[in-house]
Design a protein around this motif. Sequence first.
Motif, PDB file in Angstrom:
ATOM      1  N   MET A 113     -16.850  28.365  -2.480  1.00 38.35           N
ATOM      2  CA  MET A 113     -17.411  29.555  -3.113  1.00 38.35           C
ATOM      3  C   MET A 113     -16.488  30.129  -4.169  1.00 38.35           C
ATOM      4  O   MET A 113     -16.939  30.602  -5.208  1.00 38.35           O
ATOM      5  N   ILE A 114     -15.194  30.125  -3.889  1.00 36.59           N
ATOM      6  CA  ILE A 114     -14.223  30.663  -4.849  1.00 36.59           C
ATOM      7  C   ILE A 114     -13.081  29.681  -5.012  1.00 36.59           C
ATOM      8  O   ILE A 114     -12.443  29.281  -4.042  1.00 36.59           O
ATOM      9  N   GLU A 115     -12.859  29.291  -6.246  1.00 35.80           N
ATOM     10  CA  GLU A 115     -11.789  28.339  -6.529  1.00 35.80           C
ATOM     11  C   GLU A 115     -10.436  29.045  -6.472  1.00 35.80           C
ATOM     12  O   GLU A 115      -9.516  28.594  -5.809  1.00 35.80           O
ATOM     13  N   LYS A 132      -8.939  37.622 -12.784  1.00 38.08           N
ATOM     14  CA  LYS A 132      -9.905  36.569 -13.131  1.00 38.08           C
ATOM     15  C   LYS A 132     -10.319  35.847 -11.844  1.00 38.08           C
ATOM     16  O   LYS A 132      -9.474  35.274 -11.160  1.00 38.08           O
ATOM     17  N   ILE A 133     -11.601  35.917 -11.550  1.00 41.88           N
ATOM     18  CA  ILE A 133     -12.109  35.278 -10.334  1.00 41.88           C
ATOM     19  C   ILE A 133     -12.883  34.028 -10.744  1.00 41.88           C
ATOM     20  O   ILE A 133     -13.905  34.123 -11.417  1.00 41.88           O
ATOM     21  N   THR A 134     -12.380  32.882 -10.381  1.00 46.70           N
ATOM     22  CA  THR A 134     -13.044  31.629 -10.723  1.00 46.70           C
ATOM     23  C   THR A 134     -13.842  31.147  -9.516  1.00 46.70           C
ATOM     24  O   THR A 134     -13.270  30.746  -8.504  1.00 46.70           O
ATOM     25  N   GLU A 135     -15.183  31.244  -9.641  1.00 48.70           N
ATOM     26  CA  GLU A 135     -16.027  30.757  -8.548  1.00 48.70           C
ATOM     27  C   GLU A 135     -16.210  29.249  -8.688  1.00 48.70           C
ATOM     28  O   GLU A 135     -16.244  28.521  -7.716  1.00 48.70           O
ATOM     29  N   ILE A 184     -17.120  32.326 -14.029  1.00 54.82           N
ATOM     30  CA  ILE A 184     -15.875  33.101 -13.993  1.00 54.82           C
ATOM     31  C   ILE A 184     -16.169  34.588 -14.197  1.00 54.82           C
ATOM     32  O   ILE A 184     -16.997  34.957 -15.023  1.00 54.82           O
ATOM     33  N   THR A 185     -15.501  35.420 -13.433  1.00 55.46           N
ATOM     34  CA  THR A 185     -15.582  36.874 -13.634  1.00 55.46           C
ATOM     35  C   THR A 185     -14.197  37.366 -14.052  1.00 55.46           C
ATOM     36  O   THR A 185     -13.222  37.164 -13.329  1.00 55.46           O
ATOM     37  N   GLN A 186     -14.125  37.967 -15.211  1.00 51.83           N
ATOM     38  CA  GLN A 186     -12.850  38.479 -15.717  1.00 51.83           C
ATOM     39  C   GLN A 186     -12.953  40.003 -15.791  1.00 51.83           C
ATOM     40  O   GLN A 186     -13.860  40.546 -16.422  1.00 51.83           O
ATOM     41  N   ILE A 187     -12.053  40.684 -15.098  1.00 52.60           N
ATOM     42  CA  ILE A 187     -12.060  42.155 -15.123  1.00 52.60           C
ATOM     43  C   ILE A 187     -10.777  42.630 -15.799  1.00 52.60           C
ATOM     44  O   ILE A 187      -9.676  42.315 -15.345  1.00 52.60           O
ATOM     45  N   ASP A 188     -10.949  43.353 -16.894  1.00 58.26           N
ATOM     46  CA  ASP A 188      -9.802  43.913 -17.621  1.00 58.26           C
ATOM     47  C   ASP A 188      -9.754  45.418 -17.379  1.00 58.26           C
ATOM     48  O   ASP A 188     -10.752  46.113 -17.594  1.00 58.26           O
ATOM     49  N   PHE A 189      -8.604  45.893 -16.958  1.00 57.63           N
ATOM     50  CA  PHE A 189      -8.466  47.326 -16.662  1.00 57.63           C
ATOM     51  C   PHE A 189      -7.887  48.068 -17.848  1.00 57.63           C
ATOM     52  O   PHE A 189      -7.108  47.524 -18.630  1.00 57.63           O
TER      53      PHE A 189
END
Lengths: 229, 211
Positions: free
Chosen positions: B161-163, B180-183, B188-193
């Motif tokens: 599920m998640i690499e 960076k969440i690599t499924e 890919i989900t990239q969250i920049d704060f």
Amino acid sequence: MKCIPVLILIIFILSCQTLPLINPSGSGIKENTLTCPFPFLEGKYRLIHSIENRMFDETQSVIIGVTLVDSSTRNVSCAIITAEGMVLLEAESCKETLKINRALPPFDSENFAKNIIDDIKLIFLAPEGKLQEKGTLANGATACRYREENGDWVDVINGRVEGTAVKRYSPDGILKRHIKFNKKSGNIYQNIELQAHEKFNYSLLMNLIEVQPLKRKAMQKEPSRETKK
Amino acid sequence: MKIRYTLYSLLCIFVGILLVMVPSSHAGTNDFERLRKESANIKTIQSGFTQKKIMKILTKPLISEGRFYYVAPDSLRWEYLKPLKSIVITHKNITKRYMASGGKMVEDRTGGTQAMKIVLDEVTNWMKGKFDQNPLFKTTFHEGTNTRIILTPTEKRMADMIEKIEITLSKKTAIVKSVKITESANNITQIDFNNVEINQAINPSLFQDVE
């Protein structure tokens, strides 16, 4: 006591659903020059909608739906994503094959992806079936009726009161899906409502976030087109 | 079992988010005891964020924006402002999820809220510095221009599920850059704060009102 069988027969007859009557405006399909409503995509598009799932008159969940539709090949891809970015379902349908790339609970049941793809096709792609009837409904709306390969009936309707709609009926005339295009001008995919008539009825309210044409063909804006026979 | 893994993958996102909020002075030391001590100094966190969802089906990323608030020991508000308005609030051991419907925020009626509670309860543990206690992930630290923390699943089912989760910390400012969440390779989900504030006052009503 004698009237009981008659009552049962009346109840039975009333409980049987029948397709709404279409009054032909000509003597036959070929002679009938009525223009069939055509609220469908022509070309290849990517659409992103927010999708609100309602059941028992309450909002159950809101998700993001990504749809990739190609009218020339009838290939469809879709993804369902939560606001948090989690991909719950990713599937693609190419001709007769369905490929599920990812499916997480509660979207991992056997027929869920197939039903989603079927609903997407019903909303965005013209019926594949043969035109059977065209004319007007009792309320004056223009309607064209198609017979799908599996025996289902698809009515494509356009009226002043109800706007543009697509209805899918089972072979014995039971309403299964009712799609309403609520935006009467501009992009008709801006606001779509899908009512599903199942064991537990539910509806999906789709609001367009973004649309991307992927080929040069223009987006279909007018909800009518001469139907080829 | 699948639901459990789904929850854990959601959990990963929050872990990554919260890890990135922690000052980086400890990053790279792999000293979790020190991490626990430093985490105790964090009383509040607030920040904006931009989330980019990258998928094969999308030619350009789907951009979401929102706000994040945390007050120790266990109040949290994770709010998306666009394109889809949604809020998760956990406060006094009660978790609620809200979604925009018909111009107002309505409570999530699905089991998703319960799932989020499990996730956020775990997050609270992490806020107390208990990052190294989840056997489902291996944590590694990488020093460079920025500090990177990489979480990789230790079990195959989770790995399906998640690499990996990759957290980038700024060395200079000591906090927040991205997660960076690599499924999978194409997902890919990239969250920049942005505008991260630590230990600044947060209005308590944010954990009670959704509007």
